[in-house]
Design an enzyme around this catalytic site. Structure first.
Site, PDB file in Angstrom:
ATOM      1  N   GLU A  18      25.083  61.529   7.005  1.00  0.00           N
ATOM      2  CA  GLU A  18      25.972  60.344   7.532  1.00  0.00           C
ATOM      3  C   GLU A  18      26.277  59.434   6.629  1.00  0.00           C
ATOM      4  OE1 GLU A  18      24.258  58.906  11.273  1.00  0.00           O
ATOM      5  OE2 GLU A  18      24.678  60.905  12.235  1.00  0.00           O
TER       6      GLU A  18
ATOM      7  N   GLU B 233      22.970  67.737  14.168  1.00  0.00           N
ATOM      8  CA  GLU B 233      22.418  66.732  15.099  1.00  0.00           C
ATOM      9  C   GLU B 233      23.271  66.726  16.216  1.00  0.00           C
ATOM     10  OE1 GLU B 233      21.428  62.845  13.640  1.00  0.00           O
ATOM     11  OE2 GLU B 233      20.870  63.428  11.730  1.00  0.00           O
TER      12      GLU B 233
HETATM   13  O1  AHR Z   1      18.688  61.299  15.444  1.00  0.00           O
HETATM   14  C1  AHR Z   1      18.741  59.753  15.222  1.00  0.00           C
HETATM   15  C2  AHR Z   1      19.888  59.387  14.313  1.00  0.00           C
HETATM   16  O2  AHR Z   1      21.076  59.766  14.607  1.00  0.00           O
HETATM   17  C3  AHR Z   1      19.809  60.174  12.915  1.00  0.00           C
HETATM   18  O3  AHR Z   1      18.769  59.566  12.007  1.00  0.00           O
HETATM   19  C4  AHR Z   1      20.943  59.838  12.313  1.00  0.00           C
HETATM   20  O4  AHR Z   1      21.401  60.668  11.440  1.00  0.00           O
HETATM   21  C5  AHR Z   1      21.983  59.949  13.389  1.00  0.00           C
HETATM   22  O5  AHR Z   1      22.720  58.777  13.376  1.00  0.00           O
END
Ligand code: AHR
Length: 507
Positions: free
Chosen positions: A190, A312
């Protein structure tokens, strides 16, 4: 315990949806990479500390500090890969602080997730040993946001070197003689946000620079995963692929599902039907995102050498009342089970490009497969979907042709039924069926083109309530039960209860 009879009774009066399905066993597609069933574990709330790691001196039964109940549950799930240590945490993590005698490691503040103390007792050795213990591959996420190429390079050397270099000797001194296998290494997380607030153009150069210094022995070279886009940021993908495709083996994408707006995400339990419908509609958006990001990747990588890693994904609701809001602990219901099943089905359909995914997160955070409370543990409905879908790991995708009516509620409307099929490594045919309609059952008549239909067995996950879930006092409220489908000639007739996930196995 949720019973099929009970759930079917709810549907009484509503005429079942009827759907004809053809499974094209004669048109096998891509292999469904088992890594699509991966998990993400971050230093966040009770995700690592308490969820996985309790330390050797804990009264909670453990093996070298890892809690036995969680390890056994993850072993049963055959978790193929675990991504660690973040997430946003990865971009503030300095690996040297997590090695050596635990009582001498620095205590930091986890500024991202609640400002709590991070004593670094779970570090490189603890993670890589844990991955080995549960039989998973390790996916280590490096620090681009606040680290240096040198720090990243030395971490890889520390893990993978079998030489007598000072770093390899330090690893030995710290208790690990042999190098670990390091199959996956993430360069950036990110970076458009918590990973440095960079522009795509800037990060593309940063990526190219950092990845240059990931040097590992020839037989232990990690797949290099480039930090990717947020949701529908196609510009990010365009820039990364056009500027750095030759330097990456995989490219990541993050997408979270929530019922409403980010500022008003809704509750994990006690929700209304419109929130059921909006959540599942938003979960289906994954298909559009994967399709569009893949189309850009196809331009620069038509041979599909570079894997798309959705590393994610999952549901994200309002913090649970009474808990630390920064710990992202949420309950997990039958709705989450549907999000899991629909998402996994989407990943199967894109198995030619989607080579890995990681649900966020493994234990106690967001759409967790496991929840713990001190010595207690529950398996969530999402865990049960992952367990029911085990035969899809490394199976061969088979297209499913079907036309389904929509399930509509208020302004939300989505296909009532979803189907995904594959030829398993066991040679059997496995069919995942999802009925998202919480009020109507669905009768599916399935024929299989290009294969004989033998005995059929099945399991179902369903309940009377949309927010049915397991609690620490009642951990088995929701779990898979036997499901009966009928064979009529060469067809299979299956009546799915409202709001249910079914997996059939055809001999
Ligand atoms: O999963 C929680 C957070 O969500 C992670 O740290 C980040 O990569 C995303 O924004």
């Amino acid at each position: 315990m949720a019973s099929l009879a009970g759930a079917q009774a709810v549907a009484q009066g509503a005429k079942p949806v009827e759907v004809a399905v053809t499974i094209r066993a004669d048109q096998p597609g891509a292999k469904i990479n088992r890594n699509i069933y991966g998990q993400f574990a971050e230093h966040l709330g009770a995700g690592i500390y308490e969820g996985v790691w309790v330390g050797e001196n804990s009264s909670i039964p453990n093996t070298r500090g890892y809690r036995n109940d969680v390890v056994a549950a993850l072993q049963k799930l055959k978790v193929p890969v675990v991504r660690w240590p973040g997430g946003c945490f990865a971009d503030e993590y300095h690996w040297r602080e997590g090695i050596g005698p635990r009582d001498q490691r620095p205590v930091k503040i986890n500024t991202l997730w609640g400002g709590v103390e991070e004593d670094n007792s779970f570090g490189t050795h603890e993670f890589l040993d844990f991955a080995e213990l549960i039989g998973a591959d390790a996916y280590v996420a490096g620090n681009v946001g606040s680290g240096t190429p040198q720090e990243m390079s030395e971490w890889v050397e520390y893990i993978t070197s079998d030489t007598k270099s000072t770093l390899a000797e330090l690893r030995r001194k710290n208790g690990r003689d042999k190098a670990w296998r390091l199959p996956y290494f993430g360069v950036g997380n990110e970076n458009w946000g918590c990973g440095g607030n960079m522009r795509a153009e800037y990060f593309a150069d940063q990526y190219r620079q950092f990845q240059t210094f990931i040097r590992a022995p020839q037989d232990n070279k990690p797949v290099k995963v480039a930090g990717g886009a947020n949701v529908a940021d196609y510009h990010w993908t365009e820039v990364m692929l056009s500027q750095a495709a030759k330097d990456m083996d995989a490219y990541s994408l993050h997408y979270y599902t929530f019922p409403g707006r980010w500022a008003d995400k809704g509750k994990s339990t006690g929700f209304r039907e419109d929130q059921w419908a909006s959540t599942l509609t938003n979960a289906l958006r994954m298909d559009e995102l994967v399709t569009k990001h893949s189309a850009i990747m196809d331009k620069y990588d038509p041979g599909k050498r570079i894997g798309l890693y959705v590393d994610e994904w999952g549901t994200w609701y309002e913090p649970e009342p009474g808990r630390n809001p920064h710990f992202l602990w949420q309950q997990n219901t039958l709705r989450d089970a549907h999000v899991a099943a629909l998402s996994l089905n989407i990943f199967h359909r894109h198995a030619d490009r989607v080579q890995m995914t990681a649900i966020a997160q493994m234990v106690n955070v967001l759409q967790a497969v496991i929840l713990t409370d001190k010595e207690k543990m529950v398996l969530t409905p999402t865990y049960h979907v992952f367990e029911m879908y085990l035969p899809f790991q490394d199976a061969t995708f088979l297209p499913a042709e079907f036309r389904t009516p929509d399930y509509a509620h208020g302004s939300w409307s989505i296909p009532a039924v979803d189907v995904s099929a594959a030829r398993g490594k066991d040679g059997k045919l496995h069919i995942a069926l999802v009925n998202v309609d919480p009020n109507r059952s669905a009768t599916l008549t399935t024929k299989i083109a290009g294969a004989k239909t033998g005995n059929v067995s099945g399991r179902v996950l369903t309940a009377a309530a949309m927010d049915a879930h397991n609690t620490f006092d009642r951990p088995n409220t929701l779990q898979p039960t036997q499901f009966k489908a009928q064979r009529k000639g060469d067809q299979i007739v299956a009546t799915l209860p409202p709001k249910s996930v079914v997996v059939l196995t055809v001999e």
